[in-house]
Design a protein around this motif. Structure first.
Motif, mmCIF file in Angstrom:
data_model
loop_
_atom_site.group_PDB
_atom_site.id
_atom_site.type_symbol
_atom_site.label_atom_id
_atom_site.label_comp_id
_atom_site.label_asym_id
_atom_site.label_seq_id
_atom_site.Cartn_x
_atom_site.Cartn_y
_atom_site.Cartn_z
ATOM 1 N N VAL A 139 25.127 40.888 49.432
ATOM 2 C CA VAL A 139 23.846 40.246 49.437
ATOM 3 C C VAL A 139 22.883 40.583 50.622
ATOM 4 C CG1 VAL A 139 22.611 37.932 49.631
ATOM 5 C CG2 VAL A 139 24.331 38.385 47.934
ATOM 6 N N ILE A 140 23.722 40.426 51.898
ATOM 7 C CA ILE A 140 23.179 40.500 53.387
ATOM 8 C C ILE A 140 22.578 42.074 53.285
ATOM 9 C CG2 ILE A 140 23.965 38.567 54.242
ATOM 10 C CD1 ILE A 140 26.115 40.475 55.591
ATOM 11 N N GLN A 141 23.451 43.098 52.778
ATOM 12 C CA GLN A 141 23.113 44.638 52.750
ATOM 13 C C GLN A 141 21.924 44.968 51.895
ATOM 14 O OE1 GLN A 141 26.478 47.267 54.475
ATOM 15 N NE2 GLN A 141 26.877 46.757 52.549
ATOM 16 N N ASN A 142 21.501 44.388 50.825
ATOM 17 C CA ASN A 142 20.502 44.675 50.121
ATOM 18 C C ASN A 142 19.191 43.826 50.081
ATOM 19 O OD1 ASN A 142 21.642 46.689 48.119
ATOM 20 N ND2 ASN A 142 23.180 45.048 48.453
ATOM 21 N N MET A 143 19.195 42.585 51.181
ATOM 22 C CA MET A 143 18.125 41.791 51.194
ATOM 23 C C MET A 143 17.018 42.446 52.150
ATOM 24 S SD MET A 143 18.483 39.115 49.263
ATOM 25 C CE MET A 143 17.353 38.063 50.058
ATOM 26 N N THR A 144 15.709 42.525 51.816
ATOM 27 C CA THR A 144 14.748 43.286 52.864
ATOM 28 C C THR A 144 14.565 42.394 54.009
ATOM 29 O OG1 THR A 144 13.483 43.532 50.639
ATOM 30 C CG2 THR A 144 12.363 44.014 52.605
ATOM 31 N N ILE A 145 14.719 41.172 53.969
ATOM 32 C CA ILE A 145 14.726 40.377 55.377
ATOM 33 C C ILE A 145 15.720 40.949 56.523
ATOM 34 C CG2 ILE A 145 16.074 38.586 54.719
ATOM 35 C CD1 ILE A 145 13.966 36.766 56.095
ATOM 36 N N VAL A 192 21.534 57.837 43.726
ATOM 37 C CA VAL A 192 22.743 57.870 42.879
ATOM 38 C C VAL A 192 22.393 56.658 41.644
ATOM 39 C CG1 VAL A 192 25.063 57.850 42.182
ATOM 40 C CG2 VAL A 192 24.100 58.706 44.750
ATOM 41 N N THR A 193 22.495 57.028 40.423
ATOM 42 C CA THR A 193 22.406 56.200 39.281
ATOM 43 C C THR A 193 23.593 55.824 38.776
ATOM 44 O OG1 THR A 193 20.254 57.264 38.686
ATOM 45 C CG2 THR A 193 21.423 55.868 37.042
ATOM 46 N N TYR A 194 23.734 54.512 38.688
ATOM 47 C CA TYR A 194 25.136 53.773 38.345
ATOM 48 C C TYR A 194 24.799 53.079 36.865
ATOM 49 C CZ TYR A 194 26.730 54.416 42.988
ATOM 50 O OH TYR A 194 27.025 55.116 44.201
ATOM 51 N N TYR A 195 25.913 53.400 35.961
ATOM 52 C CA TYR A 195 25.887 52.467 34.430
ATOM 53 C C TYR A 195 27.062 51.672 34.418
ATOM 54 C CZ TYR A 195 22.513 56.546 33.464
ATOM 55 O OH TYR A 195 21.526 57.351 33.400
ATOM 56 N N GLU A 238 20.023 51.864 40.412
ATOM 57 C CA GLU A 238 19.659 53.269 41.176
ATOM 58 C C GLU A 238 19.781 52.959 42.570
ATOM 59 O OE1 GLU A 238 16.748 55.259 37.973
ATOM 60 O OE2 GLU A 238 15.837 54.061 39.766
ATOM 61 N N ALA A 239 20.711 53.614 43.150
ATOM 62 C CA ALA A 239 21.017 52.982 44.849
ATOM 63 C C ALA A 239 20.780 54.260 45.639
ATOM 64 C CB ALA A 239 22.297 52.416 44.707
ATOM 65 N N THR A 240 20.412 53.817 46.969
ATOM 66 C CA THR A 240 20.346 55.182 47.875
ATOM 67 C C THR A 240 21.912 55.131 48.749
ATOM 68 O OG1 THR A 240 18.166 54.834 48.267
ATOM 69 C CG2 THR A 240 19.539 55.941 49.907
ATOM 70 N N ALA A 241 22.624 56.091 48.274
ATOM 71 C CA ALA A 241 23.967 56.038 48.785
ATOM 72 C C ALA A 241 24.292 57.425 49.773
ATOM 73 C CB ALA A 241 25.176 56.162 47.702
ATOM 74 N N MET A 242 25.461 57.164 50.612
ATOM 75 C CA MET A 242 25.979 58.347 51.327
ATOM 76 C C MET A 242 26.711 59.067 50.269
ATOM 77 S SD MET A 242 24.418 57.748 53.936
ATOM 78 C CE MET A 242 25.157 58.882 55.110
#
Length: 382
Positions: free
Chosen positions: A134-140, A253-256, A234-238
């Motif tokens: 949650v905290i790694q994907n919240m804009t705030i 990267v696209t995850y299904y 769809e996530a921005t990953a290392m």
């Protein structure tokens, strides 16, 4: 196309009886010439008018006076529509919301559940995993992610040299570091940010259905013919080439996957919806053949044991069609959202699907010298 249609109908006459060749089959003969003369179909189709004729036919209650029924019902509908628009601006009257509309709620940040909820208690390990997601994907919280990464590089030489160690340390210490940076008693931060840093409660609520982003999701446990458990993220990953590669790069990267559980995480003053999903392995669980994306969901989930959750707002819907009954591969197909928003149409971001190809037409194409009248019988003037 004109010649092939005629030849095809002639071949049909060898197998089908004469009763098969009604007016609908005959109209196929004219499709090629109409496309050549008139261009794309969407400029001249009659489907909207045919649908409206169905509405007008439903107005008829007295078969002896169909025109009068249509006129009175149409006038009554116009009056009701005018009154509803007037009352909407003057009183608290509201029209019936759309089927996949999201009710505004002060306690749930986004979306709404559509099933009965059940209380569940997450383990300490699961709670730390879902809180980190949650905290790694919240804009705030994004500015504090960069601050923590910079803090690790300044205080730890290994993190400065190796990106893998940097992100591992970030995942382990970010939640506790954020709680120290933003205490709950602070008056200089937003209330939402303070409760996010403080952490969630152990108890949460579980649902089997949820509406978010104009899409209706169900868990895989719901046995329905229309599948709504497929999810795309769809996530921005290392990314890196191997386990020994220390120089990583950022890529999309696209995850299904499929939705296993829908949870509302309780942050004391508000709830955040998250999806726990079963993901397909990027390495050997997703492939592209003949322009189709094939997904294998019957594989081990050990690679996603530490990160199975996504925010509900990040989920996009995808549908799976099995190649055959004996295969474990599914064809992934994305479906459009049912929600129409005027701001999307004004911004030019509305998804209207693929448009027909542009047809180049000259003045000579508009001249049709073919005779459309029969010469073997007397004509009738209409």
């Amino acid at each position: 196309m004109e010649e092939e249609i005629v030849e095809t109908l002639c071949m049909f006459e060898r197998f089908f009886p004469p009763s098969f060749f009604d007016i609908m089959v005959h109209l196929v003969v004219h499709l090629g010439r109409e496309a050549r003369l008139c261009g794309p179909v969407h400029f001249r189709w009659m489907y909207p008018f045919e649908r409206f004729m169905k509405v007008l036919k439903d107005f008829v209650r007295n078969l002896a006076r169909p025109e009068g029924c249509i006129a009175e019902a149409y006038l009554a509908e116009e009056c009701v529509r005018f009154c509803s628009q007037f009352l909407k601006k003057t009183t608290g009257y509201e029209e019936k919301p759309d089927r996949n509309a999201e009710y505004e709620s002060s306690s749930i940040l986004e979306g709404r559940p559509i099933s009965a909820g059940t209380c569940c208690v997450l383990s300490e390990k699961d709670m730390s995993i879902v809180h980190l997601a949650v905290i790694q994907n919240m804009t705030i919280v994004e500015p504090y992610v960069d601050m923590h990464l910079q803090h690790l590089q300044d205080t730890n030489e290994k993190c400065r040299r190796d990106a893998t160690i940097l992100w591992r340390m970030h995942s382990q210490k970010f939640a506790s570091w954020l709680k120290e940076q933003i205490p709950i008693s602070s008056d200089h931060h937003d209330e939402t940010l303070k409760w996010l840093a403080y952490g969630p409660r152990v108890s949460s609520r579980s649902y089997t259905g949820y509406i978010v982003n104009g899409l209706r999701f169900h868990t895989i446990s719901v046995d329905r013919q229309s599948q709504n458990s497929g999810v795309l993220y769809e996530a921005t990953a290392m990314c890196r080439s191997s386990a020994k590669d220390t120089s990583q790069m950022v890529d999309l990267v696209t995850y299904y996957g499929r939705v296993l559980e829908i949870l509302l995480i309780d942050y004391n003053t508000f709830y955040i919806p998250v999806f726990r999903c079963q993901w397909a392995n990027i390495g050997n669980g997703v492939k592209v053949e003949d322009g189709f994306t094939l997904v294998n969901l019957n594989q081990s989930q050990m690679a996603y044991a530490r990160d199975p959750y996504i925010l509900a707002s990040q989920a996009k819907q995808v549908f799976y069609s099995r190649v055959d009954e004996s295969s474990s591969w599914y064809v992934a197909m994305r479906g459009p959202t049912r929600r129409y928003r005027e701001e999307d149409a004004e911004d030019g971001h509305l998804d209207v699907g693929p448009m027909p190809a542009v047809v180049a037409m000259d003045v000579d194409d508009l001249v049709d010298e073919s005779r459309n009248a029969r010469a073997d019988c007397e004509g009738i003037y209409v």
